[in-house]
Design an enzyme around this catalytic site. Structure first.
Site, short mmCIF file in Angstrom:
data_model
loop_
_atom_site.label_atom_id
_atom_site.label_comp_id
_atom_site.label_asym_id
_atom_site.label_seq_id
_atom_site.Cartn_x
_atom_site.Cartn_y
_atom_site.Cartn_z
N HIS A 221 -9.43 8.45 -6.49
CA HIS A 221 -8.99 7.15 -6.64
C HIS A 221 -9.26 6.47 -8.06
CE1 HIS A 221 -9.38 2.61 -6.41
NE2 HIS A 221 -8.37 2.61 -5.21
N GLU B 227 -0.81 4.20 -6.83
CA GLU B 227 -1.46 2.75 -7.17
C GLU B 227 -1.45 2.63 -8.61
OE1 GLU B 227 -4.39 1.88 -3.65
OE2 GLU B 227 -5.42 3.27 -5.23
O1 LIG Z 1 -7.91 1.57 -2.06
C1 LIG Z 1 -7.16 0.64 -2.06
C2 LIG Z 1 -6.46 0.02 -3.35
O2 LIG Z 1 -7.32 0.59 -4.61
C3 LIG Z 1 -6.00 -1.10 -3.32
O3 LIG Z 1 -7.22 -1.97 -3.22
P1 LIG Z 1 -6.55 -3.67 -3.34
O4 LIG Z 1 -5.69 -3.78 -2.52
O5 LIG Z 1 -8.08 -4.26 -2.75
O6 LIG Z 1 -6.22 -4.05 -4.72
#
Ligand SMILES: O=C[C@H](O)COP(=O)(O)O
Length: 267
Positions: free
Chosen positions: A110, A181
Site C-alpha cells: 500500500h 490507487e
Molecule cells: O486502502 C484504501 C485506499 O487507500 C483508499 O482509501 P480512501 O478511499 O480512504 O482514500
C-alpha cells in the site's frame, strides 16, 4: 500452492486501515456479513481487511457466512505479511499463520507502507511470493505518485513496472488482485477523474493480457477516495471492482457499491 480460482469475478473490498477499534470492527463485520451473502447472489465477491488485532475473529465470522455463488465468495484479508513463514522475526506476521487462521487475502505494498515504512518493489515481490505459496490471494497496491493527467502513458509505464516486479516470482496462473490507487487520489474528497482511471486501467489490462499472460488470473480494482456513484462511470472491460477506504465506513455505502458493480458488470 497458488490460489487459481475463481477467475475475474467482479470484486469489491475495503481496508479499515487503523481507523476502527476492535469493538467497532466487530460491529462492522456483523453488518457486513449479510451484505457479503447478498453480493455473492449478485455475482460479486467481497473482502474486508481489518487490522491485525481483529483479523482472526473477522475471518471466523465471515468464513461461516453463506455465499450462494461459489464463484463469488467473501473473505478477510490482512494489511501486510512478512516474506518468511516462521522464525526470529520480532513483530512480523507469517503468511502461513494467516492462512491457518482462515485469512484469504493479504494487502501488499500500500502507498502508506511504501511511503512511511519504505517498502520497496523487491519487498512487495517477496511478500507476494510468500502469500501465493500459502494460498493467500495478494491484493497488490500499485499507483503513480504524482498527478499528471495529461501523461497517461507515463502512469501506465510506472505502474506496469511495479506490477512486473511484484509478480516476478509467482506462477502466471496464480490469482492476484491489483489495487490501482493513484497515490495522489488517496485520502481526498473525490477519486481520480473517471476518464483517467479508465485510460490507465485499460493500459494496464493490455500489459496483463498481452505481455504477462494474466488475462484470467489478474483482476484490477480501483482505489483512492472511491465511493457510491463511481463504478457506474468506469469501464467494466478494464476495471473489475473497487478498493474502498473511508467511503465504506458506513456499510450502507458498501452495499450500494456492490449493487452498482453488479449492475455495470452484468449489464
Ligand atoms: O486502502 C484504501 C485506499 O487507500 C483508499 O482509501 P480512501 O478511499 O480512504 O482514500
Amino acid at each position: 500452492m497458488a490460489e487459481t480460482t475463481p477467475p475475474r469475478t467482479p470484486i469489491i473490498g475495503i481496508s479499515l486501515k487503523m481507523y476502527f477499534s476492535p469493538s467497532r470492527t466487530a460491529s462492522y463485520i456483523s453488518s457486513f456479513a449479510p451484505i457479503a451473502s447478498a453480493a455473492s447472489a449478485l455475482g460479486v465477491s467481497t473482502f474486508v481487511i481489518p487490522d491485525f488485532l481483529s483479523a482472526a475473529s473477522c475471518a471466523h465470522t465471515l468464513n461461516s457466512v453463506s455465499t450462494p455463488n461459489p464463484s463469488a465468495p467473501t473473505g478477510v484479508g490482512a494489511q501486510d505479511c512478512f516474506w518468511e513463514e516462521e522464525g526470529a522475526f520480532t513483530g512480523e506476521i507469517s503468511p502461513r499463520h494467516l492462512a491457518e487462521l482462515g485469512i484469504r487475502f493479504v494487502e501488499l505494498g500500500h502507498a502508506e507502507r511504501r511511503r512511511i515504512f519504505s517498502e520497496s518493489d523487491a519487498d512487495v515481490a517477496r511478500k507476494t511470493a510468500a502469500a501465493v505459496k500459502n494460498s493467500i490471494i495478494p491484493v497488490i497496491c500499485v499507483g503513480e505518485v504524482d498527478r499528471d493527467e495529461d501523461n497517461i502513458p507515463s502512469a501506465v509505464a510506472f505502474v506496469a513496472d511495479q506490477i512486473r516486479a511484484a509478480v516476478a516470482d509467482i506462477p502466471t496462473d496464480a490469482q492476484i488482485i491489483l489495487a490501482y490507487e493513484p497515490v495522489w487520489a488517496i485520502g481526498q474528497p473525490v477519486p481520480a477523474p473517471t476518464s483517467y482511471i479508465n485510460a490507465v486501467c485499460s493500459g494496464l489490462r493490455s500489459v496483463l493480457d498481452a505481455e504477462l499472460g494474466r488475462k484470467e488470473s489478474a483482476r484490477i480494482i480501483y482505489g483512492g477516495s472511491a465511493g457510491p456513484g463511481l463504478f457506474a462511470e468506469l469501464d467494466p472491460e478494464a476495471v473489475d471492482g473497487l478498493f474502498i477506504g473511508r467511503f465504506g465506513h458506513d456499510v450502507k455505502n458498501f452495499e450500494i457499491m456492490v449493487k452498482e458493480i453488479a449492475a455495470k458488470k452484468y449489464a
